[in-house]
Design an enzyme around this catalytic site. Structure first.
Site, PDB file in Angstrom:
ATOM      1  N   GLU A   1      15.639  39.977  47.452  1.00 19.03           N
ATOM      2  CA  GLU A   1      16.145  41.229  46.892  1.00 19.03           C
ATOM      3  C   GLU A   1      17.616  41.112  46.496  1.00 19.03           C
ATOM      4  O   GLU A   1      18.032  41.614  45.453  1.00 19.03           O
ATOM      5  CB  GLU A   1      15.961  42.379  47.893  1.00 19.03           C
TER       6      GLU A   1
ATOM      7  N   TYR B   1      17.613  51.432  45.343  1.00 19.14           N
ATOM      8  CA  TYR B   1      16.513  50.611  44.830  1.00 19.14           C
ATOM      9  C   TYR B   1      16.177  49.469  45.772  1.00 19.14           C
ATOM     10  O   TYR B   1      15.007  49.230  46.112  1.00 19.14           O
ATOM     11  CB  TYR B   1      16.853  50.035  43.444  1.00 19.14           C
TER      12      TYR B   1
ATOM     13  N   ASP C   1      13.147  50.511  39.171  1.00 20.58           N
ATOM     14  CA  ASP C   1      14.111  49.620  38.525  1.00 20.58           C
ATOM     15  C   ASP C   1      13.966  49.771  37.014  1.00 20.58           C
ATOM     16  O   ASP C   1      13.289  50.687  36.531  1.00 20.58           O
ATOM     17  CB  ASP C   1      13.901  48.171  38.967  1.00 20.58           C
TER      18      ASP C   1
END
Length: 340
Positions: free
Chosen positions: A40, A123, A141
């Site tokens: 991530e 996010y 996203d």
């Protein structure tokens, strides 16, 4: 079509067509939250294609959160070279230390706790919780924004309809299979509902997409492109009588903090006297800045640095120091000068 049928179709498409990536598992959450955490951070503002070249070597060197937390930050930077946005590497390192030192090595599973980790926003928190723990988080996203806007034909500027986009994305999220759903909708945007030349005939949602066939399809979503500011600066390759080169470590504040660099300025103001214009330039694009650096050289007959925080190293040692992508461009562009 009901929202449940939407998610069922998408999940079926994903099982048959979704990408195989080293940080995800089809059929639920990944068994190691650390793997998801690293991916991530790497994927923030970076494409999957680029990250694939760095993920496996990074994981080989730092296979556990404990290994990463114990590592020296400069070594983390060296293994991050080429990915750019080095603040992400520092934030990942800090997050790992927080998990090990403050949370006894246990990864948080509540949104409010994940958001307390360095470098994690809304996010990333949603994606981490969905992919690492199969929790019903809605991932929004750029890919998801594009899909939702096209599916519902939302033509207003994104900034004006952010809440509406999130609301519709949340309503579609599969609550029983959130990990697979998060991966599926991101893959749909990356592989099918692409910015240019979307593959509508292959889309599992084609029958219900209100934008399919529109001549302005590629203009959805409505994004206002920020204007990039042009800057012209100078970078200095300074050699001593031993033909060593001067570098310095950037301060711990601001862009590129903690990395090593050749002395440079982004406004073109002279940093040292009597430097010669090499005739070479380097162009680098930051998020909102287009920077052009002129490369200057200076050969000294002494070992005293003309820059307060500078020091000389052997040219062959340059690869031992973590440099930003910008400085690597300078080194490559001026490689012939190092042999002089």
């Amino acid at each position: 079509m009901t929202k449940q049928k939407h998610s069922t179709r998408l999940l079926k498409w994903y099982q048959d067509n979704g990408r195989t990536l080293p940080w995800r598992k089809k059929g639920g959450a990944h068994s190691d939250p650390y793997v998801v955490l690293v991916s991530e951070f790497m994927l923030q503002q970076t494409t999957v294609k680029t990250v694939l070249n760095y993920f496996t070597p990074f994981m080989k060197r730092f296979p556990t959160v404990e290994c990463l937390a114990a590592a020296d930050l400069e070594e983390v930077y060296r293994h991050w070279q080429g990915l750019g946005y080095y603040r992400r590497a520092k934030a990942l390192h800090t997050a790992a230390q927080t998990i090990v030192r403050n949370l006894n090595g246990q990864f948080p599973q509540k949104r409010e706790d994940v958001l307390k980790l360095k470098g994690i926003g809304s996010y990333t928190a949603a994606s981490f919780l969905a992919l690492a723990f199969n929790l019903p988080e809605t991932v929004v996203d750029g890919n998801v924004i594009r899909i939702i806007c096209r599916l519902y034909r939302l033509m207003s500027p994104i900034g004006e309809i952010e809440n509406l986009i999130r609301e519709k994305a949340s309503a579609l999220t599969d609550r029983q299979h959130p990990a697979d759903y998060a991966s599926a909708i991101m893959d749909l945007g990356a592989m099918i509902c692409t910015p240019k030349k979307p593959q509508c005939p292959l889309c599992p949602w084609q029958q219900d997409c209100l934008s399919r066939g529109l001549p302005e399809l590629e203009q959805i979503p409505n994004r206002a492109k920020p204007t990039k500011k042009d800057k012209n600066g100078s970078v200095y390759l300074i050699f001593n009588e031993k033909k060593e080169i001067l570098i310095r470590k950037r301060s711990e504040k601001g862009l590129l903090s903690g990395l090593y660099e050749f002395p440079w300025t982004d406004d073109g103001s002279p940093m040292v006297a009597n430097a010669s214009d090499s005739g070479l330039t380097v162009l680098h694009i930051f998020t909102h800045i287009r920077l052009t650096l002129k490369i200057y050289t200076l050969h000294l007959k002494q070992d005293i640095s003309p820059i307060d925080d500078g020091f000389f190293i052997n040219i062959n040692q340059l690869t031992d120091y973590p440099f930003s992508t910008l400085m690597q461009k300078v080194r490559i562009q001026a490689s012939a000068l190092f042999c002089g």
